[in-house]
Design a protein around this motif. Structure first.
Motif, PDB file in Angstrom:
ATOM      1  N   LYS A 121     -24.475   1.769  44.573  1.00 39.56           N
ATOM      2  CA  LYS A 121     -24.619   1.430  43.160  1.00 39.56           C
ATOM      3  C   LYS A 121     -24.512  -0.076  42.987  1.00 39.56           C
ATOM      4  O   LYS A 121     -23.727  -0.744  43.674  1.00 39.56           O
ATOM      5  CB  LYS A 121     -23.523   2.128  42.355  1.00 39.56           C
ATOM      6  N   GLY A 161     -23.025  -2.501  40.729  1.00 36.57           N
ATOM      7  CA  GLY A 161     -22.071  -2.565  39.625  1.00 36.57           C
ATOM      8  C   GLY A 161     -22.205  -3.855  38.835  1.00 36.57           C
ATOM      9  O   GLY A 161     -22.461  -4.928  39.392  1.00 36.57           O
ATOM     10  N   GLU A 208     -17.392  -5.237  35.590  1.00 34.63           N
ATOM     11  CA  GLU A 208     -17.353  -3.836  35.152  1.00 34.63           C
ATOM     12  C   GLU A 208     -18.116  -2.997  36.176  1.00 34.63           C
ATOM     13  O   GLU A 208     -19.173  -2.447  35.906  1.00 34.63           O
ATOM     14  CB  GLU A 208     -17.984  -3.697  33.758  1.00 34.63           C
ATOM     15  N   VAL A 209     -17.540  -2.913  37.373  1.00 32.33           N
ATOM     16  CA  VAL A 209     -18.260  -2.379  38.525  1.00 32.33           C
ATOM     17  C   VAL A 209     -18.664  -0.913  38.380  1.00 32.33           C
ATOM     18  O   VAL A 209     -19.575  -0.442  39.062  1.00 32.33           O
ATOM     19  CB  VAL A 209     -17.433  -2.561  39.827  1.00 32.33           C
ATOM     20  N   GLU A 210     -17.986  -0.169  37.494  1.00 30.56           N
ATOM     21  CA  GLU A 210     -18.353   1.237  37.316  1.00 30.56           C
ATOM     22  C   GLU A 210     -19.628   1.405  36.490  1.00 30.56           C
ATOM     23  O   GLU A 210     -20.231   2.473  36.469  1.00 30.56           O
ATOM     24  CB  GLU A 210     -17.201   2.011  36.666  1.00 30.56           C
ATOM     25  N   ALA A 234     -23.360   0.957  36.103  1.00 32.17           N
ATOM     26  CA  ALA A 234     -24.443   0.788  37.070  1.00 32.17           C
ATOM     27  C   ALA A 234     -25.623   0.015  36.485  1.00 32.17           C
ATOM     28  O   ALA A 234     -26.187   0.410  35.463  1.00 32.17           O
ATOM     29  CB  ALA A 234     -24.916   2.153  37.570  1.00 32.17           C
ATOM     30  N   GLU A 284     -24.712  -5.552  48.241  1.00 27.91           N
ATOM     31  CA  GLU A 284     -24.705  -4.115  48.474  1.00 27.91           C
ATOM     32  C   GLU A 284     -25.575  -3.727  49.668  1.00 27.91           C
ATOM     33  O   GLU A 284     -25.278  -2.766  50.370  1.00 27.91           O
ATOM     34  CB  GLU A 284     -25.143  -3.369  47.215  1.00 27.91           C
TER      35      GLU A 284
END
Length: 230
Positions: free
Chosen positions: A59, A61, A65-67, A69, A103
């Motif tokens: 993902k 992130g 606010e890495v959650e 996507a 990533e």
């Protein structure tokens, strides 16, 4: 009625119940999304008597606010971006590029860690079941479906224990088949539906892959096939 799974292994057994009609079908391959999807996929593969492998996807992130996507990158160089979220947050192209490169580096690290030989299963003309521990936005799974379809499987099945109702509806259109144990109306996140949602470790992933190889001989690897250099 919605309920919480004890852990990922139990969730995998519930999911395997939903897929049991495919047990013994030699065309089936189970691809789990590391790391949380591997314990789930292990139980599915064991019940179906199918090969288990990993499918690497990360993902993207949002900064701070890495959650949230922004999109995802997957094995084979496939990437999916949510341009609407990127624009709404005012994230620059340079920032997106930097996140993608980070990533992709992590994808490559995990590839070497989980599959040192770099050999992978041949997905052509197979029934590929993509498994994760749940679907929230679905960004990582969307990238996985797109990447798997590049290899021309006979059928692409998305299978998860729990999903947001909206995301589940989306994948009913994106995949050939979508299987889910529950789609709670009050869904706020995947971890909400697990009593134990501790992070799956690299060691656990490797151990489950080794155990899966012991109870089922894998399908032949694609001749000379290696994942793209990420």
């Amino acid at each position: 009625m919605s309920f919480r799974f004890r852990d990922r292994r139990q969730a995998g057994r519930f999911l395997a119940d939903k897929l049991e009609a495919r047990a013994g079908d030699h065309r089936v391959i189970v691809l789990a999304l590391p790391r949380g999807g591997v314990p789930v996929g292990f139980e599915v593969a064991r019940r179906l008597g199918a090969p288990l492998d990993i499918f690497l996807v990360r993902k993207l992130g949002a900064p701070g606010e890495v959650e949230l996507a922004l999109g995802a990158v997957a094995t084979g160089g496939v990437s999916i971006l949510n341009e609407e979220i990127i624009a709404s947050l005012g994230i620059s192209h340079d920032q997106v590029r930097e996140i993608m490169e980070r990533e992709r580096t992590e994808l490559h690290r995990r590839e070497l860690l989980y599959r040192p030989s770099a050999e992978r299963l041949n997905l052509n003309s197979r029934i590929v079941i993509l498994v994760d521990d749940g679907l929230a936005t679905g960004a990582t799974m969307r990238a996985s479906v797109a990447a798997v379809r590049e290899e021309q499987p006979a059928r692409t099945v998305v299978a998860v224990p729990v999903a947001s109702p909206d995301t589940y509806a989306l994948f009913q259109r994106l995949a050939d088949e979508t299987v889910c144990v529950q789609t709670p109306k009050d869904f706020r996140g995947v971890g909400q539906w697990y009593e134990n949602f501790t992070q799956t470790s690299d060691d656990e992933v490797r151990a489950l892959l080794e155990e899966a190889a012991a109870f089922r001989e894998p399908a032949p690897a694609a001749a000379g096939a290696k994942y793209a250099d990420l």
